[in-house]
Design a protein around this motif. Structure first.
Motif, PDB file in Angstrom:
ATOM      1  N   VAL A 155       0.853  -1.189   0.000  1.00  0.00           N
ATOM      2  CA  VAL A 155       0.000   0.000   0.000  1.00  0.00           C
ATOM      3  C   VAL A 155       0.889   1.238   0.000  1.00  0.00           C
ATOM      4  O   VAL A 155       1.861   1.311   0.758  1.00  0.00           O
ATOM      5  N   GLU A 156       0.557   2.205  -0.844  1.00  0.00           N
ATOM      6  CA  GLU A 156       1.315   3.447  -0.883  1.00  0.00           C
ATOM      7  C   GLU A 156       0.775   4.422   0.166  1.00  0.00           C
ATOM      8  O   GLU A 156      -0.328   4.952   0.043  1.00  0.00           O
ATOM      9  N   GLY A 157       1.554   4.639   1.197  1.00  0.00           N
ATOM     10  CA  GLY A 157       1.146   5.546   2.251  1.00  0.00           C
ATOM     11  C   GLY A 157       2.007   5.346   3.479  1.00  0.00           C
ATOM     12  O   GLY A 157       2.919   4.511   3.508  1.00  0.00           O
ATOM     13  N   ILE A 158       1.726   6.143   4.504  1.00  0.00           N
ATOM     14  CA  ILE A 158       2.459   6.040   5.756  1.00  0.00           C
ATOM     15  C   ILE A 158       1.485   6.025   6.926  1.00  0.00           C
ATOM     16  O   ILE A 158       0.344   6.462   6.815  1.00  0.00           O
ATOM     17  N   VAL A 159       1.967   5.505   8.046  1.00  0.00           N
ATOM     18  CA  VAL A 159       1.253   5.588   9.312  1.00  0.00           C
ATOM     19  C   VAL A 159       2.006   6.591  10.181  1.00  0.00           C
ATOM     20  O   VAL A 159       3.230   6.539  10.279  1.00  0.00           O
ATOM     21  N   ARG A 160       1.262   7.510  10.793  1.00  0.00           N
ATOM     22  CA  ARG A 160       1.879   8.583  11.568  1.00  0.00           C
ATOM     23  C   ARG A 160       1.204   8.703  12.938  1.00  0.00           C
ATOM     24  O   ARG A 160      -0.015   8.596  13.054  1.00  0.00           O
ATOM     25  N   HIS A 161       2.006   8.951  13.952  1.00  0.00           N
ATOM     26  CA  HIS A 161       1.488   9.182  15.292  1.00  0.00           C
ATOM     27  C   HIS A 161       0.974  10.617  15.401  1.00  0.00           C
ATOM     28  O   HIS A 161       1.645  11.559  14.989  1.00  0.00           O
ATOM     29  N   GLY A 211      -1.541  11.373  18.398  1.00  0.00           N
ATOM     30  CA  GLY A 211      -2.099  11.669  19.709  1.00  0.00           C
ATOM     31  C   GLY A 211      -3.381  12.470  19.536  1.00  0.00           C
ATOM     32  O   GLY A 211      -4.005  12.482  18.480  1.00  0.00           O
ATOM     33  N   GLY A 212      -3.785  13.160  20.590  1.00  0.00           N
ATOM     34  CA  GLY A 212      -4.940  14.040  20.515  1.00  0.00           C
ATOM     35  C   GLY A 212      -6.234  13.399  20.967  1.00  0.00           C
ATOM     36  O   GLY A 212      -6.946  13.938  21.805  1.00  0.00           O
ATOM     37  N   HIS A 213      -6.558  12.249  20.411  1.00  0.00           N
ATOM     38  CA  HIS A 213      -7.764  11.526  20.827  1.00  0.00           C
ATOM     39  C   HIS A 213      -7.438  10.631  22.012  1.00  0.00           C
ATOM     40  O   HIS A 213      -8.107  10.668  23.045  1.00  0.00           O
ATOM     41  N   THR A 214      -6.430   9.791  21.860  1.00  0.00           N
ATOM     42  CA  THR A 214      -5.800   9.058  22.956  1.00  0.00           C
ATOM     43  C   THR A 214      -4.306   9.305  22.825  1.00  0.00           C
ATOM     44  O   THR A 214      -3.838   9.790  21.788  1.00  0.00           O
ATOM     45  N   PRO A 215      -3.506   8.975  23.840  1.00  0.00           N
ATOM     46  CA  PRO A 215      -2.060   9.230  23.737  1.00  0.00           C
ATOM     47  C   PRO A 215      -1.416   8.562  22.527  1.00  0.00           C
ATOM     48  O   PRO A 215      -0.501   9.115  21.915  1.00  0.00           O
ATOM     49  N   GLY A 216      -1.891   7.368  22.170  1.00  0.00           N
ATOM     50  CA  GLY A 216      -1.267   6.621  21.085  1.00  0.00           C
ATOM     51  C   GLY A 216      -2.030   6.634  19.781  1.00  0.00           C
ATOM     52  O   GLY A 216      -1.810   5.758  18.933  1.00  0.00           O
ATOM     53  N   SER A 217      -2.908   7.599  19.576  1.00  0.00           N
ATOM     54  CA  SER A 217      -3.676   7.644  18.328  1.00  0.00           C
ATOM     55  C   SER A 217      -2.758   7.797  17.119  1.00  0.00           C
ATOM     56  O   SER A 217      -1.810   8.589  17.139  1.00  0.00           O
ATOM     57  N   ILE A 218      -3.055   7.035  16.061  1.00  0.00           N
ATOM     58  CA  ILE A 218      -2.292   7.098  14.819  1.00  0.00           C
ATOM     59  C   ILE A 218      -3.247   7.246  13.643  1.00  0.00           C
ATOM     60  O   ILE A 218      -4.432   6.927  13.753  1.00  0.00           O
ATOM     61  N   VAL A 219      -2.727   7.738  12.526  1.00  0.00           N
ATOM     62  CA  VAL A 219      -3.524   7.899  11.305  1.00  0.00           C
ATOM     63  C   VAL A 219      -2.778   7.258  10.145  1.00  0.00           C
ATOM     64  O   VAL A 219      -1.554   7.058  10.203  1.00  0.00           O
ATOM     65  N   VAL A 220      -3.516   6.942   9.091  1.00  0.00           N
ATOM     66  CA  VAL A 220      -2.936   6.401   7.863  1.00  0.00           C
ATOM     67  C   VAL A 220      -3.118   7.439   6.765  1.00  0.00           C
ATOM     68  O   VAL A 220      -4.261   7.812   6.451  1.00  0.00           O
ATOM     69  N   GLU A 221      -2.021   7.916   6.191  1.00  0.00           N
ATOM     70  CA  GLU A 221      -2.059   8.919   5.136  1.00  0.00           C
ATOM     71  C   GLU A 221      -1.664   8.243   3.822  1.00  0.00           C
ATOM     72  O   GLU A 221      -0.523   7.827   3.638  1.00  0.00           O
ATOM     73  N   LEU A 222      -2.632   8.094   2.919  1.00  0.00           N
ATOM     74  CA  LEU A 222      -2.423   7.362   1.678  1.00  0.00           C
ATOM     75  C   LEU A 222      -1.976   8.285   0.549  1.00  0.00           C
ATOM     76  O   LEU A 222      -2.341   9.469   0.513  1.00  0.00           O
ATOM     77  N   ALA A 223      -1.231   7.730  -0.396  1.00  0.00           N
ATOM     78  CA  ALA A 223      -0.793   8.502  -1.567  1.00  0.00           C
ATOM     79  C   ALA A 223      -1.976   8.931  -2.424  1.00  0.00           C
ATOM     80  O   ALA A 223      -1.867   9.878  -3.205  1.00  0.00           O
ATOM     81  N   SER A 224      -3.121   8.269  -2.268  1.00  0.00           N
ATOM     82  CA  SER A 224      -4.334   8.618  -3.007  1.00  0.00           C
ATOM     83  C   SER A 224      -5.000   9.880  -2.470  1.00  0.00           C
ATOM     84  O   SER A 224      -6.049  10.285  -2.966  1.00  0.00           O
ATOM     85  N   GLU A 225      -4.390  10.493  -1.441  1.00  0.00           N
ATOM     86  CA  GLU A 225      -4.899  11.701  -0.783  1.00  0.00           C
ATOM     87  C   GLU A 225      -6.090  11.405   0.125  1.00  0.00           C
ATOM     88  O   GLU A 225      -6.821  12.299   0.535  1.00  0.00           O
ATOM     89  N   ASP A 226      -6.260  10.120   0.456  1.00  0.00           N
ATOM     90  CA  ASP A 226      -7.237   9.710   1.447  1.00  0.00           C
ATOM     91  C   ASP A 226      -6.526   9.557   2.790  1.00  0.00           C
ATOM     92  O   ASP A 226      -5.396   9.048   2.853  1.00  0.00           O
ATOM     93  N   ILE A 227      -7.201   9.996   3.851  1.00  0.00           N
ATOM     94  CA  ILE A 227      -6.633   9.909   5.193  1.00  0.00           C
ATOM     95  C   ILE A 227      -7.583   9.105   6.074  1.00  0.00           C
ATOM     96  O   ILE A 227      -8.794   9.384   6.124  1.00  0.00           O
ATOM     97  N   MET A 228      -7.045   8.121   6.770  1.00  0.00           N
ATOM     98  CA  MET A 228      -7.834   7.315   7.696  1.00  0.00           C
ATOM     99  C   MET A 228      -7.503   7.822   9.104  1.00  0.00           C
ATOM    100  O   MET A 228      -6.416   7.555   9.624  1.00  0.00           O
ATOM    101  N   VAL A 229      -8.442   8.577   9.703  1.00  0.00           N
ATOM    102  CA  VAL A 229      -8.114   9.325  10.912  1.00  0.00           C
ATOM    103  C   VAL A 229      -8.638   8.706  12.201  1.00  0.00           C
ATOM    104  O   VAL A 229      -8.492   9.316  13.268  1.00  0.00           O
ATOM    105  N   GLY A 230      -9.228   7.520  12.140  1.00  0.00           N
ATOM    106  CA  GLY A 230      -9.740   6.929  13.366  1.00  0.00           C
ATOM    107  C   GLY A 230     -10.799   7.813  13.991  1.00  0.00           C
ATOM    108  O   GLY A 230     -11.826   8.108  13.377  1.00  0.00           O
ATOM    109  N   ASP A 231     -10.533   8.289  15.219  1.00  0.00           N
ATOM    110  CA  ASP A 231     -11.489   9.139  15.926  1.00  0.00           C
ATOM    111  C   ASP A 231     -10.982  10.567  16.118  1.00  0.00           C
ATOM    112  O   ASP A 231     -11.445  11.270  17.029  1.00  0.00           O
TER     113      ASP A 231
END
Length: 264
Positions: free
Chosen positions: A143-149, A151-171
């Motif tokens: 998959v083309e993208g990165i996972v980045r820490h 925080g903000g929602h919980t201390p260990g919250s992470i997001v997935v930023e895809l090369a398709s310009e879609d972002i998976m932000v959890g909560d």
């Protein structure tokens, strides 16, 4: 760029809880695993798209709340895929420490009185543990993208930023009436719980500035840039102290949680 398909897995009706499968010609990853017992719905969603558990190469858990991490251990057992998460939520995942919830309003306070946020899940230790502000490149999983820490929602919250310009932000952001729901899914709201609105605001703005166009979340959505920026601007005006005074533990005993994680 790989052709990327984002498959929304409705864990609960009306978008109240979502997981997501990211599928390309060379790989497949799962973002979040829903409440305990969600592996059956995930399996059915995979099958509808010609996939199976064995096709999952990685399980990314955005944070340790039960509606995102609840079935992670079971999906790992079914797929053989490693779990990726951040160390700042590690003691929550293993059930060593009970979650702390910072409510954002009356919905959060009411929700906290129900059994749902406190539903125990099978404890696990992530196979791939992110530390501090490091990022993980997903190319090794097709998959083309990165996972980045973030925080903000919980201390260990992470997001997935895809090369398709879609972002998976959890909560980091939610939408709709009562998180998800049947109406106003295009209207951003705060989730019931949020550690630090200032951090969430900063991270949402950063993702937009980095080129994010579509924001997919665990509750409701997806959202486009104008609504994300409206919400981020509103969050920037909220003082951190307004949330810090309303944080509380689940009340669960860490010893019993640890035993649960060891025996289930």
């Amino acid at each position: 760029m790989f052709k990327t398909d984002i498959i929304t897995v409705p864990i609960l009706p009306f978008g109240m809880v979502n997981a997501h499968v990211i599928s390309t010609d060379t790989g497949c990853i799962l973002i979040d695993a829903g409440i305990p017992g969600s592996e059956h719905k995930i399996g059915k969603a995979l099958a509808r798209h010609g996939l199976a558990f064995r096709d999952i190469k990685l399980i990314v858990v955005t944070h340790a709340h039960t509606d995102h991490a609840g079935s992670a251990a079971q999906v790992r057992a079914l797929s053989g895929a490693p779990i990726l998460a951040h160390q700042d939520d590690a003691d929550f995942y293993s059930r060593k420490t009970p979650m702390t919830y910072c409510t954002t309003g009356w919905v959060g306070k009411l929700f906290l009185k129900t059994p749902v946020p406190h539903e125990p899940y099978k404890g696990f230790v992530p196979d791939l543990m992110m530390k501090d502000g490091e990022t993980v490149n997903l190319l090794d999983f097709g998959v083309e993208g990165i996972v980045r820490h973030t925080g903000g929602h919980t201390p260990g919250s992470i997001v997935v930023e895809l090369a398709s310009e879609d972002i998976m932000v959890g909560d980091l952001i939610a939408s709709g009436i009562l998180i998800g729901g049947m109406m106003f899914k295009g209207r951003a709201i705060r989730p019931p719980f949020e550690d630090d609105p200032a951090i969430v605001s900063r991270e949402l703005m950063r993702m937009v500035e980095a080129g994010g166009k579509r924001f997919h979340m665990g509750h409701g959505g997806p959202l486009e840039v104008p609504e994300v920026m409206r919400h981020a601007s509103a969050l920037a005006k909220i003082g951190r102290h307004q949330c810090a005074s309303d944080c509380r533990h689940t009340g669960e005993d860490p010893q019993s949680l640890r035993a649960l994680g060891e025996t289930r």
